[in-house]
Design a protein around this motif. Structure first.
Motif, mmCIF file in Angstrom:
data_model
loop_
_atom_site.group_PDB
_atom_site.id
_atom_site.type_symbol
_atom_site.label_atom_id
_atom_site.label_comp_id
_atom_site.label_asym_id
_atom_site.label_seq_id
_atom_site.Cartn_x
_atom_site.Cartn_y
_atom_site.Cartn_z
ATOM 1 N N UNK A 47 0.885 -1.162 0.045
ATOM 2 C CA UNK A 47 -0.083 0.207 0.028
ATOM 3 C C UNK A 47 0.813 1.209 -0.129
ATOM 4 N N UNK A 48 2.050 1.180 -0.424
ATOM 5 C CA UNK A 48 2.625 2.355 -0.667
ATOM 6 C C UNK A 48 2.829 3.138 -1.945
ATOM 7 N N UNK A 49 2.427 2.314 -3.008
ATOM 8 C CA UNK A 49 2.129 2.778 -4.168
ATOM 9 C C UNK A 49 0.863 2.502 -4.900
ATOM 10 N N UNK A 50 0.227 3.625 -5.402
ATOM 11 C CA UNK A 50 -0.999 3.708 -6.013
ATOM 12 C C UNK A 50 -0.841 4.180 -7.467
ATOM 13 N N UNK A 51 -1.678 3.590 -8.255
ATOM 14 C CA UNK A 51 -1.574 3.593 -9.593
ATOM 15 C C UNK A 51 -2.936 3.830 -10.281
ATOM 16 N N UNK A 52 -3.025 4.561 -11.267
ATOM 17 C CA UNK A 52 -4.338 5.123 -11.830
ATOM 18 C C UNK A 52 -4.236 5.288 -13.065
ATOM 19 N N UNK A 109 -3.312 13.562 9.845
ATOM 20 C CA UNK A 109 -2.511 14.630 11.058
ATOM 21 C C UNK A 109 -3.349 15.840 11.018
ATOM 22 N N UNK A 110 -3.344 16.538 12.200
ATOM 23 C CA UNK A 110 -4.142 17.752 12.057
ATOM 24 C C UNK A 110 -3.566 18.927 12.855
ATOM 25 N N UNK A 111 -2.137 18.615 13.238
ATOM 26 C CA UNK A 111 -1.440 19.724 13.690
ATOM 27 C C UNK A 111 0.229 19.076 13.590
ATOM 28 N N UNK A 112 1.067 20.072 13.884
ATOM 29 C CA UNK A 112 2.263 19.680 13.929
ATOM 30 C C UNK A 112 3.151 19.933 12.880
ATOM 31 N N UNK A 113 4.198 19.581 12.556
ATOM 32 C CA UNK A 113 5.108 19.480 11.213
ATOM 33 C C UNK A 113 5.333 18.286 11.044
ATOM 34 N N UNK A 114 4.876 18.043 9.597
ATOM 35 C CA UNK A 114 5.266 16.507 8.963
ATOM 36 C C UNK A 114 5.806 16.635 7.771
ATOM 37 N N UNK A 115 6.592 15.312 7.517
ATOM 38 C CA UNK A 115 7.195 15.258 6.192
ATOM 39 C C UNK A 115 6.645 14.358 5.321
ATOM 40 N N UNK A 116 6.546 14.388 4.045
ATOM 41 C CA UNK A 116 5.866 13.455 3.191
ATOM 42 C C UNK A 116 6.622 13.467 1.906
ATOM 43 N N UNK A 117 6.930 12.123 1.192
ATOM 44 C CA UNK A 117 7.368 12.348 -0.304
ATOM 45 C C UNK A 117 6.449 11.723 -1.234
ATOM 46 N N UNK A 118 6.468 12.238 -2.224
ATOM 47 C CA UNK A 118 5.596 11.615 -3.374
ATOM 48 C C UNK A 118 6.679 11.508 -4.683
ATOM 49 N N UNK A 119 6.348 10.563 -5.323
ATOM 50 C CA UNK A 119 7.188 10.504 -6.792
ATOM 51 C C UNK A 119 6.040 10.141 -7.939
ATOM 52 N N UNK A 120 6.256 11.143 -8.835
ATOM 53 C CA UNK A 120 5.265 11.015 -9.982
ATOM 54 C C UNK A 120 6.115 10.237 -11.045
ATOM 55 N N UNK A 121 5.642 8.807 -11.467
ATOM 56 C CA UNK A 121 6.449 8.110 -12.321
ATOM 57 C C UNK A 121 6.294 8.874 -13.811
ATOM 58 N N UNK A 122 5.027 9.428 -14.196
ATOM 59 C CA UNK A 122 4.574 10.043 -15.213
ATOM 60 C C UNK A 122 4.056 11.461 -14.971
ATOM 61 N N UNK A 155 -1.714 15.422 -11.088
ATOM 62 C CA UNK A 155 -1.973 16.464 -9.935
ATOM 63 C C UNK A 155 -1.865 15.654 -8.542
ATOM 64 N N UNK A 156 -1.322 16.090 -7.597
ATOM 65 C CA UNK A 156 -1.229 15.657 -6.235
ATOM 66 C C UNK A 156 -1.645 16.746 -5.284
ATOM 67 N N UNK A 157 -2.784 16.528 -4.434
ATOM 68 C CA UNK A 157 -3.215 17.544 -3.577
ATOM 69 C C UNK A 157 -3.399 17.089 -2.136
ATOM 70 N N UNK A 158 -3.203 18.055 -1.097
ATOM 71 C CA UNK A 158 -3.485 17.707 0.080
ATOM 72 C C UNK A 158 -5.101 18.077 0.297
ATOM 73 N N UNK A 159 -5.770 17.245 1.037
ATOM 74 C CA UNK A 159 -7.003 17.371 1.542
ATOM 75 C C UNK A 159 -7.421 17.236 2.890
#
Length: 79
Positions: free
Chosen positions: A35-40, A53-66, A71-75
């Protein structure tokens, strides 16, 4: 990372890892790699993280193969 079976030192913060939530995704999203890779491949789709997460400082990574119409969004949780 602390090996399994070994207790962390008192007060130590243990990292929390997350992946994509297989129960909260569009029908056209395929998850793999524990569940670390999502394909559409067909149309627009959405998948949410398994940990919010609702507060604090957090780090995340995303890699787009194409980059074809990508579009990558935070919601928030009600998006």
């Amino acid at each position: 990372m602390i090996p399994m079976g070994i207790a962390p030192p008192f007060g130590a913060k243990i990292p929390q890892y997350t992946g994509w939530n297989p129960s909260d995704k569009g029908a056209n999203i395929t998850l793999s790699n524990l569940n670390l890779t999502a394909a559409n491949v067909t149309a627009a789709g959405i998948v949410r993280s398994s940990v919010g997460k609702s507060s604090g400082k957090w780090y995340w990574e995303v890699t787009a193969d194409t980059a074809d119409n990508s579009a990558m969004l935070i919601a928030d949780s009600v998006a």
